[in-house]
Scaffold this motif. Structure first.
Motif, short mmCIF file in Angstrom:
data_model
loop_
_atom_site.label_atom_id
_atom_site.label_comp_id
_atom_site.label_asym_id
_atom_site.label_seq_id
_atom_site.Cartn_x
_atom_site.Cartn_y
_atom_site.Cartn_z
N ALA A 115 -2.42 12.70 -9.17
CA ALA A 115 -1.03 12.67 -9.95
C ALA A 115 0.02 12.31 -9.38
O ALA A 115 0.97 11.56 -9.91
CB ALA A 115 -0.76 14.23 -10.26
N ASN A 116 0.51 12.49 -7.96
CA ASN A 116 1.68 12.05 -7.41
C ASN A 116 1.62 10.57 -7.32
O ASN A 116 2.45 9.67 -7.44
CB ASN A 116 1.75 12.69 -6.12
CG ASN A 116 2.29 14.07 -6.08
OD1 ASN A 116 2.98 14.49 -6.86
ND2 ASN A 116 1.85 14.83 -5.07
N ALA A 117 0.41 9.95 -7.13
CA ALA A 117 0.11 8.32 -7.02
C ALA A 117 0.32 8.00 -8.70
O ALA A 117 1.15 6.94 -8.81
CB ALA A 117 -1.28 8.19 -6.86
N GLY B 44 0.73 -1.13 -0.10
CA GLY B 44 -0.12 -0.05 -0.03
C GLY B 44 0.89 1.28 -0.04
O GLY B 44 2.09 1.20 0.44
N ALA B 45 0.22 2.54 -0.61
CA ALA B 45 1.04 3.76 -0.54
C ALA B 45 -0.14 4.71 -0.20
O ALA B 45 -1.26 4.51 -0.71
CB ALA B 45 1.59 3.98 -1.78
N ARG B 46 0.33 5.76 0.23
CA ARG B 46 -0.36 6.98 0.68
C ARG B 46 0.05 8.31 0.01
O ARG B 46 1.40 8.43 0.04
CB ARG B 46 -0.79 7.17 1.95
CG ARG B 46 -1.55 6.10 2.54
CD ARG B 46 -1.64 6.38 4.09
NE ARG B 46 -1.98 7.45 4.85
CZ ARG B 46 -3.02 7.82 5.06
NH1 ARG B 46 -4.23 7.01 5.08
NH2 ARG B 46 -3.45 9.17 5.59
N PHE B 47 -0.85 9.02 -0.86
CA PHE B 47 -0.34 10.03 -1.35
C PHE B 47 -1.13 11.30 -0.83
O PHE B 47 -2.38 11.46 -1.26
CB PHE B 47 -0.07 10.17 -2.99
CG PHE B 47 0.66 8.93 -3.53
CD1 PHE B 47 1.84 9.01 -3.58
CD2 PHE B 47 -0.01 7.68 -3.50
CE1 PHE B 47 2.63 7.89 -4.10
CE2 PHE B 47 0.80 6.70 -3.87
CZ PHE B 47 1.83 6.70 -4.11
N THR B 48 -0.43 12.37 -0.17
CA THR B 48 -1.27 13.50 0.46
C THR B 48 -1.07 14.84 -0.18
O THR B 48 0.54 15.05 -0.58
CB THR B 48 -0.90 13.69 1.81
OG1 THR B 48 -1.20 12.55 2.46
CG2 THR B 48 -1.50 14.63 2.43
#
Length: 140
Positions: free
Chosen positions: A124-126, A111-115
């Motif tokens: 866009a960062n994801a 999993g990854a989180r982009f804030t």
């Protein structure tokens, strides 16, 4: 809307744009800094030629511009387009108590989180991370 700089990063990492009605773009030139345009059959239309795609400015007398090659344009994808690019890796979009947006993804069980301050930038960062991972996987 994402920044032109972030859009350039996406393009550099391999995001390919196929202009369609409703798409927003900027012209990658100093004289048009801060200006955005929207593809529309009435004013800006994508014309396909053997030599490439040209964005034709139809009847826009306020601009001294007839057309621009798609390579000189930077696509500024919308939130829905960025979410579509994430495909099956997209898990959720939420907001923090501080009002920031968080996009969560899962790829290969990780999993990854982009804030970010806005949903488009978080998406866009994801997408950028997904593209970087795909490039790393391809070179491994």
């Amino acid at each position: 809307m994402i920044t032109t700089e972030l859009a350039r990063e996406l393009r550099t990492h391999g995001l390919v744009w196929h202009p369609a009605s409703g798409d927003v773009f900027a012209i990658d030139s100093g004289e048009f800094d801060g200006e955005t345009f929207t593809v529309s059959e009435m004013t800006i239309e994508a014309h396909e030629f053997d030599t490439g795609t040209i964005l034709g400015f139809n009847g826009t007398t306020e601009w001294a511009l007839d057309s621009v090659a798609v390579e000189k344009a930077v696509w500024l994808p919308r939130e829905d387009q960025l979410r579509t690019l994430l495909g099956g890796t997209f898990v959720s979009l939420s907001r923090t108590d501080a009002g920031q947006y968080v996009v969560e993804t899962v790829r290969d069980g990780a999993g990854a989180r982009f804030t970010a301050e806005d949903a488009e930038t978080a998406y866009a960062n994801a997408v950028l991370a997904l593209m970087a991972q795909a490039t790393a996987d391809a070179t491994a």
